[in-house]
Design a protein around this motif. Structure first.
Motif, PDB file in Angstrom:
ATOM      1  N   ARG A 266      46.495  49.553  41.568  1.00 43.39           N
ATOM      2  CA  ARG A 266      45.250  48.408  41.863  1.00 43.39           C
ATOM      3  C   ARG A 266      45.411  47.530  40.830  1.00 43.39           C
ATOM      4  N   PHE A 267      45.111  46.495  41.139  1.00 45.41           N
ATOM      5  CA  PHE A 267      45.037  45.346  39.868  1.00 45.41           C
ATOM      6  C   PHE A 267      43.534  45.617  39.292  1.00 45.41           C
ATOM      7  N   LEU A 292      44.392  34.527  36.777  1.00 52.44           N
ATOM      8  CA  LEU A 292      44.212  36.213  36.581  1.00 52.44           C
ATOM      9  C   LEU A 292      43.871  36.441  35.213  1.00 52.44           C
ATOM     10  N   SER A 294      43.150  40.230  33.245  1.00 51.58           N
ATOM     11  CA  SER A 294      43.446  41.635  33.014  1.00 51.58           C
ATOM     12  C   SER A 294      42.017  42.131  32.401  1.00 51.58           C
ATOM     13  N   GLN A 300      50.240  45.694  33.131  1.00 49.99           N
ATOM     14  CA  GLN A 300      49.957  45.599  34.611  1.00 49.99           C
ATOM     15  C   GLN A 300      51.360  44.942  35.180  1.00 49.99           C
ATOM     16  N   LEU A 302      52.536  43.493  38.684  1.00 49.06           N
ATOM     17  CA  LEU A 302      52.010  42.773  39.681  1.00 49.06           C
ATOM     18  C   LEU A 302      52.988  42.139  40.547  1.00 49.06           C
ATOM     19  N   ILE A 304      52.676  39.496  43.522  1.00 50.67           N
ATOM     20  CA  ILE A 304      51.407  38.515  44.101  1.00 50.67           C
ATOM     21  C   ILE A 304      52.004  37.866  45.352  1.00 50.67           C
ATOM     22  N   ILE A 362      47.570  41.185  45.824  1.00 49.57           N
ATOM     23  CA  ILE A 362      47.888  41.638  44.582  1.00 49.57           C
ATOM     24  C   ILE A 362      48.314  42.944  44.848  1.00 49.57           C
ATOM     25  N   ASN A 363      49.620  43.482  44.677  1.00 49.68           N
ATOM     26  CA  ASN A 363      50.033  44.750  45.105  1.00 49.68           C
ATOM     27  C   ASN A 363      49.430  45.286  46.134  1.00 49.68           C
ATOM     28  N   ARG A 367      42.716  40.011  47.140  1.00 48.08           N
ATOM     29  CA  ARG A 367      41.708  39.962  46.170  1.00 48.08           C
ATOM     30  C   ARG A 367      41.002  38.797  46.138  1.00 48.08           C
TER      31      ARG A 367
END
Length: 376
Positions: A266-267, A292, A294, A300, A302, A304, A362-363, A367
């Protein structure tokens, strides 16, 4: 303005078909063929033109299929080797390209009672155009013979023939009849895909990727298992194939597929999405601006994507997922991404005025979202 696609089958194609079929068989009634083929041709779309010329062939080629098959093979241009099929055209050397589609349709209609001879003709045809649509009735009517032939074709010297082994047996081939048996159970094609996924030709490998993506729509767990088996230690070419094969399941946020690609986490961070302008007229475009940030302590990876929830005629919405970005975001990094999304009319979708929501995935997890109003 670009030439309409339907004009690829035109009066010149009819002339060349008449010429080469008459060369191959002096008894061919070229005048009758030309009259039947030309009648109403200009008013038809592309697929209808191919079927129309096929009907003219049914009225003029020998009634005996074996004899007709001999004529078809003798009318074809020399094999082109590795030249891309879309570039081929009929000429004084023989029939190739779009002129061959009606011939393939003829084989599909008239050859089912003589499948061995018909498959021989399709082997020749697919090296000048493609036999992917014509092959499918034989898979349905003669599955044992068809798959024995496809396994042999998967080792053929011609990349066009090897591609046909995969492309012609795709469960959900565009423009082709659905193979409902393979939609329900794709296992007969899996040995073919395993044999072809490392083919030397990118053209063949792309077909394998599309075939696996077809299977993913009905059997996601099977394709997830395929990735878990075939992705570790894969070559760069195989990884590219498997990435293309995964595209539907990545867009869906399939947990096993995301994990196979290292995208299962998970982001950790913040995501904001802005769409401008807020009102757009059909034919225009909107800009998607994603920010974005982080909050993770490690980099990470990702994937998207974004979904546009198109308004339907009854006011409900239907989501269509579009490819976005695949990237790595460093710890504490802030990054801005911009993408232009066209609202130009397309033949596969009918647009309706109203509020269109855009959500950011995202993933596989939604989001952020934004919206715009579409005017017709």
């Amino acid at each position: 303005m670009a030439e309409p696609f339907k004009n690829l089958i035109n009066a010149e194609v009819v002339r060349l078909m008449r010429h080469h079929l008459q060369r191959a068989w002096p008894g061919f009634d070229g005048a009758r063929f030309a009259a039947l083929a030309g009648h109403g041709l200009e008013s038809m779309e592309l697929k209808a033109r191919a079927q129309h010329l096929c009907a003219a062939l049914e009225a003029t080629l020998p009634a005996d299929f074996a004899a007709a098959a001999d004529v078809i093979e003798a009318s074809l241009a020399p094999t082109p080797g590795d030249e891309a099929l879309p570039a081929l055209r009929a000429g004084e050397h023989g029939l190739a390209g779009w002129a061959v589609w009606p011939l393939a349709e003829f084989v599909a209609r008239r050859g089912l009672a003589a499948p061995e001879r018909a498959l021989q003709v399709l082997h020749a045809i697919t090296q000048r155009f493609t036999a992917e649509w014509a092959l499918r009735p034989f898979i349905v009517a003669h599955p044992v013979l068809a798959f024995e032939t496809l396994h042999r074709w998967s080792r053929d010297p011609s990349p066009h023939v090897r591609r046909l082994a995969s492309e012609g047996s795709r469960p959900r081939l565009p423009w082709g009849m659905q193979l409902k048996g393979l939609i329900a159970d794709p296992s007969p094609t899996l040995p073919l895909l395993a044999a072809l996924q490392d083919d030397e030709s990118e053209y063949v490998r792309r077909s394998v990727a599309n075939h696996l993506n077809d299977i993913a729509k009905d059997h996601p767990a099977l394709v997830a298992e395929w990735l878990e088996t075939h992705l570790p230690e894969a070559t760069a070419e195989r990884r590219a194939l498997l990435r293309h094969a995964s595209r539907t399941l990545i867009k869906r946020g399939d947990a096993r597929v995301l994990k196979a690609w290292g995208l299962g986490r998970r982001f950790a961070g913040e995501a904001t999405l802005a769409v401008s302008p807020k009102r757009v007229v059909l034919g225009g475009a909107v800009e998607l601006r994603l920010t974005l940030h982080s909050t993770a302590k490690r980099t990470q990876k990702l994937a998207i994507d974004y979904a546009v929830h198109h308004v339907k005629a009854d006011g409900r919405a239907s989501a269509k997922v579009f490819k976005g970005w695949v990237l790595e975001l460093a710890p504490g990094q802030t990054r801005e991404l911009i993408k232009r999304h066209s609202m130009r009319p397309v033949t596969t979708r009918r647009y309706h005025a109203g509020r269109h929501v855009v959500d950011l995935r995202i993933n596989g997890e939604v989001r952020a979202e934004a919206a715009f109003d579409l005017k017709l």
